[in-house]
Each structure stands twice: as C-alpha cells, then as structure tokens.
Design a protein around this motif. Sequence first.
Motif, PDB file in Angstrom:
ATOM      1  N   SER A 295       0.844  -1.209   0.000  1.00  0.00           N
ATOM      2  CA  SER A 295       0.000   0.000   0.000  1.00  0.00           C
ATOM      3  C   SER A 295       0.869   1.246   0.000  1.00  0.00           C
ATOM      4  O   SER A 295       0.530   2.258  -0.631  1.00  0.00           O
ATOM      5  CB  SER A 295      -0.920  -0.007   1.220  1.00  0.00           C
ATOM      6  OG  SER A 295      -1.773  -1.137   1.198  1.00  0.00           O
ATOM      7  N   THR A 296       1.969   1.188   0.716  1.00  0.00           N
ATOM      8  CA  THR A 296       2.860   2.364   0.755  1.00  0.00           C
ATOM      9  C   THR A 296       3.421   2.660  -0.612  1.00  0.00           C
ATOM     10  O   THR A 296       3.475   3.817  -1.053  1.00  0.00           O
ATOM     11  CB  THR A 296       4.011   2.099   1.742  1.00  0.00           C
ATOM     12  OG1 THR A 296       3.463   1.790   3.029  1.00  0.00           O
ATOM     13  CG2 THR A 296       4.903   3.319   1.851  1.00  0.00           C
ATOM     14  N   GLU A 297       3.837   1.632  -1.328  1.00  0.00           N
ATOM     15  CA  GLU A 297       4.361   1.833  -2.681  1.00  0.00           C
ATOM     16  C   GLU A 297       3.286   2.351  -3.620  1.00  0.00           C
ATOM     17  O   GLU A 297       3.558   3.168  -4.498  1.00  0.00           O
ATOM     18  CB  GLU A 297       4.937   0.510  -3.212  1.00  0.00           C
ATOM     19  CG  GLU A 297       6.201   0.086  -2.470  1.00  0.00           C
ATOM     20  CD  GLU A 297       6.676  -1.274  -2.925  1.00  0.00           C
ATOM     21  OE1 GLU A 297       7.874  -1.558  -2.748  1.00  0.00           O
ATOM     22  OE2 GLU A 297       5.860  -2.052  -3.447  1.00  0.00           O
ATOM     23  N   MET A 298       2.038   1.878  -3.413  1.00  0.00           N
ATOM     24  CA  MET A 298       0.940   2.405  -4.228  1.00  0.00           C
ATOM     25  C   MET A 298       0.732   3.882  -3.963  1.00  0.00           C
ATOM     26  O   MET A 298       0.474   4.671  -4.882  1.00  0.00           O
ATOM     27  CB  MET A 298      -0.350   1.628  -3.952  1.00  0.00           C
ATOM     28  CG  MET A 298      -0.451   0.287  -4.652  1.00  0.00           C
ATOM     29  SD  MET A 298      -2.098  -0.401  -4.531  1.00  0.00           S
ATOM     30  CE  MET A 298      -1.917  -1.882  -5.483  1.00  0.00           C
ATOM     31  N   GLN A 299       0.806   4.287  -2.667  1.00  0.00           N
ATOM     32  CA  GLN A 299       0.635   5.697  -2.333  1.00  0.00           C
ATOM     33  C   GLN A 299       1.730   6.546  -2.984  1.00  0.00           C
ATOM     34  O   GLN A 299       1.464   7.634  -3.521  1.00  0.00           O
ATOM     35  CB  GLN A 299       0.689   5.868  -0.800  1.00  0.00           C
ATOM     36  CG  GLN A 299      -0.539   5.335  -0.066  1.00  0.00           C
ATOM     37  CD  GLN A 299      -1.786   6.181  -0.330  1.00  0.00           C
ATOM     38  OE1 GLN A 299      -1.681   7.321  -0.768  1.00  0.00           O
ATOM     39  NE2 GLN A 299      -2.962   5.598  -0.055  1.00  0.00           N
ATOM     40  N   ASP A 300       2.951   6.038  -2.983  1.00  0.00           N
ATOM     41  CA  ASP A 300       4.050   6.764  -3.618  1.00  0.00           C
ATOM     42  C   ASP A 300       3.815   6.900  -5.127  1.00  0.00           C
ATOM     43  O   ASP A 300       4.070   7.956  -5.725  1.00  0.00           O
ATOM     44  CB  ASP A 300       5.378   6.048  -3.359  1.00  0.00           C
ATOM     45  CG  ASP A 300       5.734   6.075  -1.875  1.00  0.00           C
ATOM     46  OD1 ASP A 300       5.206   6.941  -1.154  1.00  0.00           O
ATOM     47  OD2 ASP A 300       6.547   5.202  -1.461  1.00  0.00           O
ATOM     48  N   ALA A 301       3.379   5.799  -5.756  1.00  0.00           N
ATOM     49  CA  ALA A 301       3.113   5.841  -7.190  1.00  0.00           C
ATOM     50  C   ALA A 301       2.002   6.835  -7.501  1.00  0.00           C
ATOM     51  O   ALA A 301       2.068   7.569  -8.502  1.00  0.00           O
ATOM     52  CB  ALA A 301       2.726   4.444  -7.689  1.00  0.00           C
ATOM     53  N   LEU A 302       0.963   6.876  -6.635  1.00  0.00           N
ATOM     54  CA  LEU A 302      -0.145   7.802  -6.853  1.00  0.00           C
ATOM     55  C   LEU A 302       0.337   9.248  -6.757  1.00  0.00           C
ATOM     56  O   LEU A 302      -0.099  10.120  -7.526  1.00  0.00           O
ATOM     57  CB  LEU A 302      -1.263   7.530  -5.833  1.00  0.00           C
ATOM     58  CG  LEU A 302      -2.501   8.423  -5.940  1.00  0.00           C
ATOM     59  CD1 LEU A 302      -3.165   8.252  -7.314  1.00  0.00           C
ATOM     60  CD2 LEU A 302      -3.485   8.092  -4.822  1.00  0.00           C
ATOM     61  N   GLN A 303       1.216   9.528  -5.803  1.00  0.00           N
ATOM     62  CA  GLN A 303       1.730  10.887  -5.644  1.00  0.00           C
ATOM     63  C   GLN A 303       2.495  11.322  -6.904  1.00  0.00           C
ATOM     64  O   GLN A 303       2.402  12.467  -7.347  1.00  0.00           O
ATOM     65  CB  GLN A 303       2.649  10.965  -4.412  1.00  0.00           C
ATOM     66  CG  GLN A 303       1.918  10.778  -3.078  1.00  0.00           C
ATOM     67  CD  GLN A 303       0.812  11.816  -2.876  1.00  0.00           C
ATOM     68  OE1 GLN A 303       0.994  12.989  -3.214  1.00  0.00           O
ATOM     69  NE2 GLN A 303      -0.320  11.370  -2.333  1.00  0.00           N
ATOM     70  N   VAL A 304       3.273  10.393  -7.471  1.00  0.00           N
ATOM     71  CA  VAL A 304       4.017  10.708  -8.694  1.00  0.00           C
ATOM     72  C   VAL A 304       3.051  10.995  -9.844  1.00  0.00           C
ATOM     73  O   VAL A 304       3.233  11.920 -10.632  1.00  0.00           O
ATOM     74  CB  VAL A 304       4.966   9.556  -9.059  1.00  0.00           C
ATOM     75  CG1 VAL A 304       5.651   9.828 -10.405  1.00  0.00           C
ATOM     76  CG2 VAL A 304       6.014   9.371  -7.966  1.00  0.00           C
ATOM     77  N   ILE A 305       1.979  10.200  -9.920  1.00  0.00           N
ATOM     78  CA  ILE A 305       0.986  10.417 -10.982  1.00  0.00           C
ATOM     79  C   ILE A 305       0.336  11.773 -10.827  1.00  0.00           C
ATOM     80  O   ILE A 305       0.192  12.532 -11.799  1.00  0.00           O
ATOM     81  CB  ILE A 305      -0.072   9.297 -10.946  1.00  0.00           C
ATOM     82  CG1 ILE A 305       0.558   7.955 -11.364  1.00  0.00           C
ATOM     83  CG2 ILE A 305      -1.244   9.628 -11.856  1.00  0.00           C
ATOM     84  CD1 ILE A 305      -0.340   6.769 -11.166  1.00  0.00           C
ATOM     85  N   LEU A 306      -0.091  12.134  -9.588  1.00  0.00           N
ATOM     86  CA  LEU A 306      -0.750  13.419  -9.357  1.00  0.00           C
ATOM     87  C   LEU A 306       0.202  14.580  -9.617  1.00  0.00           C
ATOM     88  O   LEU A 306      -0.222  15.653 -10.065  1.00  0.00           O
ATOM     89  CB  LEU A 306      -1.281  13.473  -7.911  1.00  0.00           C
ATOM     90  CG  LEU A 306      -2.410  12.480  -7.586  1.00  0.00           C
ATOM     91  CD1 LEU A 306      -2.757  12.536  -6.117  1.00  0.00           C
ATOM     92  CD2 LEU A 306      -3.636  12.737  -8.446  1.00  0.00           C
TER      93      LEU A 306
END
Length: 476
Positions: A141-152
């Motif tokens: 989940s943490t890696e997903m949150q990081d990926a989402l931040q990069v996308i945003l």
Amino acid sequence: MERLDKRVAGSLTRFYVVALCVVAMLTISGLFLIRRTISSLNHDSRVVNVAGRQRMLSQRLTKLALLKVNKTPASDSVRFSVLLNQWRTSHEQLASRRLPIEDGVVTWKSAALDTMFSELEPVFDEMHSQFLAVDSDSISSTEMQDALQVILKNEPLYLDQMDKIVFQFDKESFQRLENLERIEWILGIMTILVLLAEGLLIFRPVVNTTRRVVRMLTESEVALQLSNQKLKETNLQLLDIQKELLVVEEEKYELQLAEDRIRAASLIEGQEEERKRFALELHDGIGQMLTGLKLHAEKLKSVQFHDEKNQKRFEQLVSLIQDIIQTTRQISFNLMPSVLNDFGLTSALKLLCEQTTEVSRAQVDFEGDTSERIPMSNLMETSLYRIAQEALNNAVKHAQASRIKIKLEHTRNRVILEIADDGKGFSVDDLKTENFPVTSGNGMENIRTRSQLLNGKIEIISKIDGGTKLVLEVEL
C-alpha cells in the motif's frame, strides 16, 4: 495545291480547338481534385480528437488509480489495464506520426509537434510506469501511495503539454487549408493565362507555319519521287554487285580452306616421314650399337674384379645399358610403332594400351577385333593411331584419369574410334573454334585437324569432374 493547304489548316484548327477544350477540362478537373483534397483535411479533426482523448484518458486513469489506492469502489465498467493500453497505444501512434483510420493511415510532418512529443515523453513514461505499478497486485500500500503521488504530480504537466499539442494540430490544419486555397486560386489564374497565351501566341503562328511547310512539301513531292526512282535503280545495281561479291568471297573462303587442308596434310605427312626415319635410325643405328655394347659388357661378367666397388660399378653399368636400350625402344615405338605397319591399327592400339598401363598409373583397356586387319590406307591407319595416342596422352597427363578405355569398331564402309576416361573433364564450350596449325602444340587441335583431313565426324562429350568421351567416325 491550295485545296491541300486549306484542308491541312482546317484539320489543325479543329485539332487545336479540341486540345484547348481538353486543357480547359483538365484545369476544371484539377480544381475539383484540389477541392476534394481540401475535404480530406477532415482527417485532421480525427487527429485532434485522438489528441484530446488522450487528456480524457489520462484523467480517467488518474481517477481510477486514486479510487484503487483508496480502495473505493468504482462505477467505471472498463478495466484499468484496457484503458492504460489504449492510452499508451494512442500516444505511440501520435508520437510516431502514424494514426490508423477506417480507410488507411494518416501521416503528417511537423518539427514543432516532434519537439512537443519529445518534451512530453519523459512525463508520459513516468506516469505510464506508475500506472503499471498501481495496476499491479504485487506491491504494498505504501508503494501504491508513492506511485499515486508521482501520478498526481505529473498529471498537470501532461495535461498542459497535451493542450499545447492539440492547439498545434489545429493551427497546422488551418494553415494547410489556407495554403491549399491559395494554391487553388493561383492554379486557376495560371490556367486561364496559359489558355490565352496559347490562343494568341501559338495557334495562329502554328497555322501559318504549317500552311507554308505543307506548300513546300507539296512542291518538292515530284522531285522526291524522281529521286526515289533513281535510288531504286541504283539499289538494284548495288544488290547485283553485292551478290557477285558474296560469290567471290565464298569461293575465296573455300579455296583458303582447301589450301589450309593441303598445307596441314603435307605438314603431317612430313612429320610422319621424319618420325619414321628417326625411328629407324634409333632402332637400326643406336639400338644395334647399344645391343652390341650390352653383349660385350655381358662377356666381361666372367672377369673377376679385385675391388668389390668396381664389381658393383660394372653391374650398374650393365643395368644402365639395359635401361638405355629399353628407353630407346620405347622412343622408337612412340615415333613409329613397327606393329602398325606389320599387323595393322587394331594390334597397334592394343599394344599401346598395354604399354601405357605399364608405364602409368592408369588402367587402359582395349576393345576390338584383333583377329583380322581392317583394310584401310597407311595414311588413315597412321592418323587414327595418332588421334588415339594424343587422346590417351591427354587423359593420362591432363585429365589424371585412373581408368581409360579405347574401343575400335568397323563395318564394311565405316570405322568408329572411341576413347573414354574417368578424368577431371572440361567444359566443351571452352574449346577453341579456330583452325590452328598442327604444330601449335594443342592436342585437341591436332585431333581436330587429323579428323578433318580424314573427312571424319568427331564428337567430344565432357563435363567438369565427369570424364571425357571422344568419338570419331570415318568412312572407308
């Protein structure tokens, strides 16, 4: 005369009017085609739509990624991976300047768009890799949150650059439309000017010039007919002269061939006489003296030598004398075998095969009837023997054959000589076709010359690494 001038001028006038009509029709057709080309620019709207759809797909993917990371149920029925693949495919098609449509592929060239897509490529690659990470089920989940931040973080940059690309597409489409309209007007005006120039500067001068040329041609027609009549008479005379020259050349060629055959026959006959004389000298002169020397040497065998070395030298001397006698006999036989005159061609060929087998590595076989002598002249016997001897020598030395066969057949009025080997062979096309003299040292030419002197039919069959077969047929 005057009727011909008017008739030609009238025909040219009609043709020229038709040509002007055709030019006018082609001009109108060109304008129509330009209008159709302009309508084809509607494809640009498809490119703009795809570019605009990329913005929508990126926003949609960002929304789905946000819902997935927050584990919020989504009402969107399309799978995330399908949207991501569509987004990537459309981006690659736009970046490579090849967009498929219903009836083909739309291509375009623009340095500005290439630059914009180059600047957009890092942002797209970063977002695409993060979308793939969000779509993967193997990360935390943490890696997903990081990926989402990069996308945003990259989405505003992507949307801003895509806006610029869409506006650039629309701008270039409008410029092409304006250029085509300007070209259309220019072509229309130029076509009208060309038509006017043709009518004023070409039509009338062409008609006048044609009328004058036709008048001159008509006046010279009679003179041309008279000249043609004289030329026909001259041509007939030249044809008669050419026929006479051809007859003279053919007679000269036949005479030269006859002279060459007589010269070759005389040369060969002289060679054979010289060989015969030299063979007799070797056999009756040097051969007899060597035989006497051998007899005297054998009488000394009873003498006891005090030195063993002298005894061995004497034995070597006797052996050397024997070798010289044998070599002299072989040379005498090769120059003119006595068996040819005594027993005929069949026996001479059989003995030639036996001796060649003894002195070479090849196995030489003979096939023929030795019970009776074939009735033929001495010249024919000698020529056939020399042909067989030359062919056998070629097979042993040049073809490096291991097995050779000489076959002699005869009927009431015909003799057939056949020599076949299993050697290296050669290309028959490489044989020289010119008639070289027999003294040139060329074995095939010697064979061919002798066969011509006998009025024989010779056939040579050979191929590379396939052996050689020579067949000679002579009428008795």
